[in-house]
Structure formats: structure tokens, C-alpha cells
Design an enzyme around this catalytic site. Structure first.
Site, PDB file in Angstrom:
ATOM      1  N   HIS A 301    -117.216  39.599  45.627  1.00 11.89           N
ATOM      2  CA  HIS A 301    -115.814  39.841  46.111  1.00 11.89           C
ATOM      3  C   HIS A 301    -115.536  41.266  46.588  1.00 11.89           C
ATOM      4  O   HIS A 301    -114.965  41.465  47.498  1.00 11.89           O
ATOM      5  CB  HIS A 301    -114.705  39.479  45.041  1.00 11.89           C
ATOM      6  CG  HIS A 301    -114.239  37.796  45.131  1.00 11.89           C
ATOM      7  ND1 HIS A 301    -113.667  37.364  43.978  1.00 11.89           N
ATOM      8  CD2 HIS A 301    -114.224  37.073  46.137  1.00 11.89           C
ATOM      9  CE1 HIS A 301    -113.577  36.257  44.575  1.00 11.89           C
ATOM     10  NE2 HIS A 301    -113.981  35.857  45.696  1.00 11.89           N
ATOM     11  N   GLU A 542     -84.066  35.731  59.919  1.00 11.41           N
ATOM     12  CA  GLU A 542     -85.200  34.948  59.290  1.00 11.41           C
ATOM     13  C   GLU A 542     -84.525  33.496  58.946  1.00 11.41           C
ATOM     14  O   GLU A 542     -85.248  32.665  58.432  1.00 11.41           O
ATOM     15  CB  GLU A 542     -85.981  35.428  58.263  1.00 11.41           C
ATOM     16  CG  GLU A 542     -85.308  36.086  57.361  1.00 11.41           C
ATOM     17  CD  GLU A 542     -86.130  37.237  56.398  1.00 11.41           C
ATOM     18  OE1 GLU A 542     -87.375  36.997  56.118  1.00 11.41           O
ATOM     19  OE2 GLU A 542     -85.579  37.755  55.399  1.00 11.41           O
ATOM     20  N   ASN A 565     -92.057  35.173  59.591  1.00 14.63           N
ATOM     21  CA  ASN A 565     -92.844  34.222  58.777  1.00 14.63           C
ATOM     22  C   ASN A 565     -91.652  33.155  58.156  1.00 14.63           C
ATOM     23  O   ASN A 565     -92.112  32.093  57.942  1.00 14.63           O
ATOM     24  CB  ASN A 565     -93.383  35.116  57.542  1.00 14.63           C
ATOM     25  CG  ASN A 565     -94.438  36.344  58.054  1.00 14.63           C
ATOM     26  OD1 ASN A 565     -94.953  36.238  59.261  1.00 14.63           O
ATOM     27  ND2 ASN A 565     -94.665  37.294  57.257  1.00 14.63           N
ATOM     28  N   ASP A 566     -90.751  33.701  57.831  1.00 13.75           N
ATOM     29  CA  ASP A 566     -89.749  32.871  57.016  1.00 13.75           C
ATOM     30  C   ASP A 566     -89.061  32.018  58.155  1.00 13.75           C
ATOM     31  O   ASP A 566     -88.465  30.959  58.082  1.00 13.75           O
ATOM     32  CB  ASP A 566     -88.651  33.785  56.320  1.00 13.75           C
ATOM     33  CG  ASP A 566     -89.245  33.943  54.805  1.00 13.75           C
ATOM     34  OD1 ASP A 566     -89.866  33.147  54.433  1.00 13.75           O
ATOM     35  OD2 ASP A 566     -89.202  35.051  54.403  1.00 13.75           O
ATOM     36  N   CYS A 613     -90.978  41.919  62.619  1.00 11.87           N
ATOM     37  CA  CYS A 613     -91.865  42.310  61.460  1.00 11.87           C
ATOM     38  C   CYS A 613     -92.723  41.281  60.728  1.00 11.87           C
ATOM     39  O   CYS A 613     -93.455  41.626  59.821  1.00 11.87           O
ATOM     40  CB  CYS A 613     -90.887  43.282  60.586  1.00 11.87           C
ATOM     41  SG  CYS A 613     -89.622  42.026  59.766  1.00 11.87           S
TER      42      CYS A 613
HETATM   43  C1  PEP Z   1     -91.026  37.573  57.337  1.00  9.68           C
HETATM   44  O1  PEP Z   1     -90.509  36.593  56.758  1.00  9.68           O
HETATM   45  O2  PEP Z   1     -91.381  37.331  58.513  1.00  9.68           O
HETATM   46  C2  PEP Z   1     -91.123  38.817  56.785  1.00  9.68           C
HETATM   47  C3  PEP Z   1     -91.658  39.754  57.548  1.00  9.68           C
HETATM   48  O3  PEP Z   1     -90.794  38.955  55.394  1.00  9.68           O
HETATM   49  P1  PEP Z   1     -91.658  38.472  54.429  1.00  9.68           P
HETATM   50  O4  PEP Z   1     -93.068  37.989  54.721  1.00  9.68           O
HETATM   51  O5  PEP Z   1     -91.799  39.682  53.386  1.00  9.68           O
HETATM   52  O6  PEP Z   1     -90.968  37.395  53.867  1.00  9.68           O
HETATM   53 MG    MG Z   2     -89.346  37.002  55.005  1.00 11.31          MG
END
Ligand code: PEP
Ligand code: MG
Length: 651
Positions: A301, A542, A565-566, A613
Site C-alpha cells: 500500500h 447541495e 457531491n451531495d 467545491c
Molecule cells: C459536496 O457535497 O459536494 C461537498 C463538497 O461536501 P462534502 O463532499 O464534504 O460533503
Molecule cells: Mg457535502
């Protein structure tokens, strides 16, 4: 009891990550689950036992389930074994495996140094040439001070062990400047330390009147030796992971401190016997010129992590501890797998010439480092970093970050055994702000929930933690946790470049209540005479609710940062950890892209700026579309920054 046999289609078999994943799937069911391969049965809820079965792709295995939910459990495991790539996590594993395989250096003639008396051959672990002073990490072998305890001591000894284990097993940071691949590896090690068989054997040993440290060392060694005896080279390499986890646990139980790898402050070639991925994760990567290990192999690893970070590495070097301690300078050739001990002037010159040539090859991207990227039609885009802690500041600055777009403060909370104090937080936030001044630093307020426990906050067990008491929802309910953070942020804002954003906003009332708390904290600080300054307040977009009310929200905040992401997870109603529905988890999906566009339009109408982000910010195919929509800030992990800057300049 039901059982069924199947031919395994998991790429490269049940190695660490698939075994950990399969054990996780199995643990979600109450019934007992076994996997039988070549006549040997293993508890499917133990990743260690699954790994030890040595199941390869193409092997026929029998899955056995017994209990109330046996048919669902059997179906789920069979599905994973036959179609691991149907799911997102497996797909990621596949990608990681390909990256690993592709990046393993093959000895190249041109790179090889002429073999001299001071040249030692090892295994090529990670490409590139390095030369520098040696930092030796050779902790003394741990020896238990006693073997047996009294009958009456057993309960306290069990508590002591459980406490040490609990403090050790922290989920790896979401984005601690490490790649997704590093995170998967570290999570797999955490899984080893939580493994039913590993921990169970230690607990049985303590119950049999064994001293916790002595039993841990013994169980760890037996398990490591079992891995070492396996035919498969990859599985043999797992022995060092078991030893690494065992060493950390045993040292804490013995009240000993292992040498602190996080304190390396001079650029050095790190030299160790068998460094575990766990130990390597503590190293300040920017200070490591190269890595030499007497143990390990290309599939260790630690080798995978070295490749991820572009650190030249040679492993399996046949040198004794004394020989290593005698070296003051090392030159390493990670392509040829060679190490030069105390190289002479000529060897040093050749190594430096090679390093220079390698750096030139990277120069095409490096020219973007200090550049503010501007599209051809003149739109300037801020490219900033997602960070998890101060230890990543240097990497981010070197990668050309023009500030921080997301500082995930939860890591500060998750790494501690109790809640960090206001003073501790103020120091970290101030140092982060100072490190990037005058560029902006956006600090996100605590974003934790039922899925990520934090010492000092009692989280209820929830059916749906991602839809539950997390982020701002928890913070607003627990002002005794939230207010010290807000006060610390107001104090750090004196630096002048601090902005604050709030995660998981789903209604206007939440923003207003945050504002009220901020105002309350400001009044308190003023009354106490504690210096502070106001900060710009923004929110993360989000949740679909935030998108649908973006106009109203935009009127009350200074900026939006889209957490793709969320947002993808919630817009698509798709749990990103659920393999069956992973094909729906796509940021490019028209529904998600429409949500992003709606957010940008609302920001434009209100005259506030909008950034991204989530992971998508670094997606080179999507960057032009985001810029077109009006996004002016992209925040990403440092490793992606240069390529993103280049992409923006091409638009
Ligand atoms: C997201 O949700 O895109 C984000 C940047 O926050 P996290 O990934 O920390 O939930
Ligand atoms: Mg998030």
C-alpha cells in the site's frame, strides 16, 4: 440455511478493498454468512478472513447464509461477487487498480545508474529519481512488559483495549489532501482494525488472562505471518498492513510513543523497515523526496500511495538497520529500483541531472502554477483548494491554489478525542487564513452527521443518516458545539480574508438562525473585549430545496458554493454508496446540470458570485460548461489544480 455457488468476477479477486467492501455488505445483514473456497470456509463479515481465503477472479465459491434475512443477504453477496462493477464503489476500485497497475515502474535502461560498490538493488516501487539527506524511521521493536494479568484485572483490561481501539479507528479524512485511492486504502486498514476476527482474537486472549499489549502483538504477528505465507504476492504484502495496525495499537497500550512522522521538517529521503500505509499517511508529503523500505513490494500500500503522490520509491532493499543508520545521503532510482548509499560527487551530479530532466517534463503544467487562469474571451476564474487541515497548506500552495474554497473543519473534530476548544479552533483557522493571505479562505462550518461520529457529540442511530441530523441541522440544535466554532471564526476573521460557508442548507430559516447566532457571538466577543472581525457568510448549495429557493437564499448571503457531491445524491435520490443504483449517480445527468444552472442564474440575478467545491469542479469536460453557466470559482483537491487552470485557459 441456504447456499449457492457462483464463479467470482471481482477483478483481481478478493484483495483488501473488495474484501473490506464485501464484509461491509455482509455486516448489514443479521444472518450468519460464510464464503467457502477450495473447501475452506470464512466468516463473510470479516475482511481479514475473506482476504485469507485468497479468492481469485474465476474461482468458484459457495455462499452460505443462515438467519431471518438469509435470502436477501445471499442475493446481495452473490450479486457483488458476480457483478462488482455494477456499483460505484467497485467501479472506483477498478479504476484504482488500473491506475496502480499502470503506474508500477518497469526498469528502464536509460534511468539506471551504473552499478557501483555503494549501489543496492531493491524493487521499483514508484518512478522517479530523488537525492537527499536521510530521515530514518526505525522504531525499536515493541516488547510487552508482562504477559499475564490477574483474573480480577480482566474487565479493566478489556475496557482499556476497547478505548485504545476506539481512539485508533477514526474514519479517514474525507479529503485530507489524499487521493480517493489513498482514502480507500486507509479505510481498508481501519476495517482491519475493526475486523471481527482480529479484534475477536485479541478480546478472547484478554479474557484468557492475557495482557492487552502482549495479546495484540501476538495476534497481529500470527495474522501477519499467515498473510506472508500466502502464494499471492499482493496478499503477502498485506502482512505489513496488519503489522502497522498492530504496532500502533500495541504502542498505545504500552504507553509508548512511536517516533512522530508528522514532524519531519527537512526535505528528506524517508528510510524505514516496513512502513505501513497508516504510518505513511502521517508523513508531511511535501517534505518527502523519496522513500526506501527494507520490506515491502511494488504492491505494498505504501508503494501505491507513493505513486499517487509522485514520490520515487524503492522497496525490499536488502540492508540492515545499522547500514541504513550509517547512510547520511541516499540517491534513489525508482524506475530501476536502485539505491545509492552516500553517493559520490559524480553519482550525485548524474542523479541531479535526471531529476532536472524529470522536472522539465512536468514543466508544461507547472507554468500554470502562479497564473490566474482566464478564458480566451477574458473571464477570470479562481482556482482554489479543498483542504482538510493545516498539513496540506504547503501542497496546495505549491500546486498553485489561489486560496481555499473549502476547508472541511469536521476533520479537526474527527481527529480529536474530545471537541476542539474555541482557542484551538481559532488558532487553526487563523493559521489557515494567514497561510493564503491575501487570497480568500472559505471555512465551512461543521458538517458531520450520524454516519461520521465525533467524540463529544452524541449522535442517535438513524435509519437514513444522509437525510438526518447532519451539518447545519445538528449545529443549530447544539449551540454549545456551534457557538465556539462561530466565535473562533470571528476571531480568525481579523486576518482579513476569512469567509464562512454553511453546509446542508435546506431552508431560509436556517440561514437566518445562523446569522442570529453569529450576531450573538459578535456581541459576546465585544462585551468581553476579545478582538474579532465580521466575515462574509455564504452557503453550500447541495440540497434540491436550496436550488428551488435559490433566489430567496441569494438575497441573504454573500456567495453560493455548489457541493456537487451531495447535490447529485439528493437531486437523483441516489445514495452514492449503493452499488445497485450507481449508474444514476452522475453529475452530468441533465437533472443535476439543470440544478447547477438554476443556482447560477439565481446568483446572477442577485449579483452574488457562485463557485463549485464538489468533485465535479475538477472535471475537465465539465469545466467549460460551468464557466458558461457563470461559475467564477472552482475548488478542488490540490492535485487537480494545474490541469484545471490549463483547461480554463483553453476555453
Ligand atoms: C459536496 O457535497 O459536494 C461537498 C463538497 O461536501 P462534502 O463532499 O464534504 O460533503
Ligand atoms: Mg457535502
Amino acid at each position: 440455511m441456504i447456499e449457492s455457488s457462483i464463479v467470482v468476477r471481482v477483478h483481481e479477486g478478493l484483495h483488501t478493498r473488495p474484501a473490506a467492501h464485501m464484509a461491509k455488505l455482509a455486516k448489514a445483514f443479521d444472518c450468519s454468512l460464510e464464503l467457502v473456497c477450495r473447501g475452506v470456509a470464512a466468516n463473510a463479515k470479516s475482511s481479514v478472513k475473506l482476504m485469507l481465503l485468497g479468492v481469485k477472479e474465476g474461482d468458484e465459491v459457495l455462499v452460505r447464509a443462515e438467519g431471518q434475512d438469509e435470502s436477501n443477504a445471499l442475493e446481495r453477496l452473490m450479486q457483488y461477487l458476480v457483478d462488482p462493477r455494477s456499483g460505484l464503489e467497485e467501479a472506483k476500485e477498478g479504476t484504482a487498480a488500473q491506475v496502480d497497475a499502470g503506474a508500477v515502474p518497469t526498469p528502464s535502461q536509460g534511468a539506471a545508474e551504473a552499478v557501483g560498490g555503494n549501489c543496492v538493488e531493491g524493487v521499483a516501487g514508484s518512478k522517479g529519481t530523488a537525492i537527499g539527506p536521510v530521515h530514518v524511521y526505525l522504531p525499536q521493536p515493541l516488547v510487552a512488559t508482562r504477559q499475564v494479568i490477574e483474573e480480577a484485572e480482566i474487565p479493566a483490561e478489556l475496557d482499556r483495549f476497547r478505548q485504545v481501539l476506539m481512539n485508533f479507528v477514526r474514519p479517514p479524512a474525507d479529503d485530507a489532501g489524499v487521493s480517493a485511492q489513498d482514502r480507500a486504502i486507509l479505510q481498508a486498514l481501519v476495517d482491519v482494525a475493526q475486523d471481527e476476527e482480529y479484534v475477536g482474537a485479541i478480546i478472547r486472549g484478554i479474557k484468557g488472562r492475557g495482557d492487552a499489549a502482549a495479546v495484540t502483538l501476538r495476534v497481529g504477528e500470527v495474522l501477519a505471518a499467515t498473510f506472508e505465507a500466502m502464494a499471492d504476492a499482493y496478499m503477502r504484502a498485506r502482512a505489513e498492513d496488519i503489522r502497522g495496525v498492530t504496532r500502533q495499537l500495541a504502542a498505545t497500550l504500552l504507553g509508548q510513543k512511536l517516533p512522530d512522522l508528522s514532524r519531519i521538517d527537512t526535505p528528506s529521503v524517508l528510510v524505514a523497515a516496513d512502513l505501513s500505509a497508516w504510518e505513511f499517511a502521517q508523513v508531511p508529503i511535501a517534505k518527502i523526496l523519496g522513500l526506501v523500505c527494507t520490506g515491502g513490494s511494488a504492491t505494498s500500500h505504501v508503494a501505491i500511495m507513493a505513486r499517487t503522490h509522485g514520490i520515487p520509491a524503492v522497496l525490499g532493499v536488502p540492508l540492515s538497520a545499522d547500514e541504513l543508520r550509517a547512510a547520511h545521503t541516499l540517491a534513489i532510482d525508482g524506475d530501476a529500483g536502485r539505491v545509492l548509499l552516500n553517493p559520490d560527487a559524480g553519482q550525485q551530479a548524474r542523479a541531479r541531472a535526471r531529476i532536472e530532466a524529470q522536472m522539465k517534463a512536468k514543466a508544461a503544467l507547472a507554468e500554470y502554477r502562479d497564473l490566474q487562469p482566464v478564458t480566451r474571451d477574458g473571464r477570470a476564474i479562481e482556482v482554489v483548494a479543498n483542504l482538510g487541515g493545516l498539513n496540506e497548506v504547503e501542497i496546495a500552495r505549491e500546486a498553485g491554489a489561489m486560496g481555499v474554497g473549502l476547508f472541511r473543519t469536521e476533520l479537526l473534530f474527527m481527529q480529536q478525542r474530545s471537541l476542539p476548544t474555541e482557542d484551538e479552533q481559532a488558532t487553526v483557522y487563523r493559521q489557515m487564513a494567514e497561510a493564503f493571505h491575501p487570497y480568500p479562505v472559505i471555512i465551512r462550518t461543521l458538517d458531520i452527521g450520524g454516519d461520521k461520529p465525533v467524540a463529544g457529540i452524541d449522535f442517535p442511530r438513524e435509519e437514513n443518516p444522509f437525510l438526518g441530523w447532519r451539518g447545519v441541522r445538528m449545529c443549530l440544535d447544539r449551540p454549545e458545539v456551534f457557538k465556539p466554532q462561530l466565535r473562533a471564526l470571528l476571531r480568525a476573521a481579523l486576518v482579513g480574508n476569512v469567509r464562512v460557508m454553511v453546509p446542508m442548507i435546506s431552508e431560509l430559516g436556517e440561514v437566518r438562525r445562523v446569522r442570529e447566532l453569529v450576531a450573538e457571538c459578535e456581541r459576546e466577543l465585544q462585551a468581553e473585549g476579545t478582538p474579532s472581525a465580521p466575515f462574509e457568510l455564504g452557503i453550500m448549495i447541495e440540497t434540491p430545496a436550496a436550488v428551488l429557493q435559490a433566489d430567496a437564499l441569494a438575497a441573504e448571503v454573500s456567495f453560493f458554493s455548489i457541493g456537487t457531491n451531495d447535490l447529485t445524491q439528493y437531486v437523483m435520490a441516489t445514495d452514492r454508496a449503493n452499488a445497485r443504483i450507481a449508474s444514476l449517480y452522475r453529475v452530468e445527468h441533465p437533472a443535476v446540470m439543470t440544478a447547477i444552472e438554476m443556482t447560477c442564474q439565481a446568483a446572477r440575478r442577485a449579483g452574488i458570485w457562485v463557485g463549485i467545491c464538489g468533485e465535479a469542479a475538477a472535471n475537465l469536460d465539465l469545466i467549460p460548461r460551468f464557466v458558461e453557466m457563470g461559475v467564477t470559482e472552482l475548488s478542488m483537491s490540490p492535485a487537480s489544480i494545474l490541469a484545471a487552470k490549463k483547461r480554463i485557459c483553453q476555453i
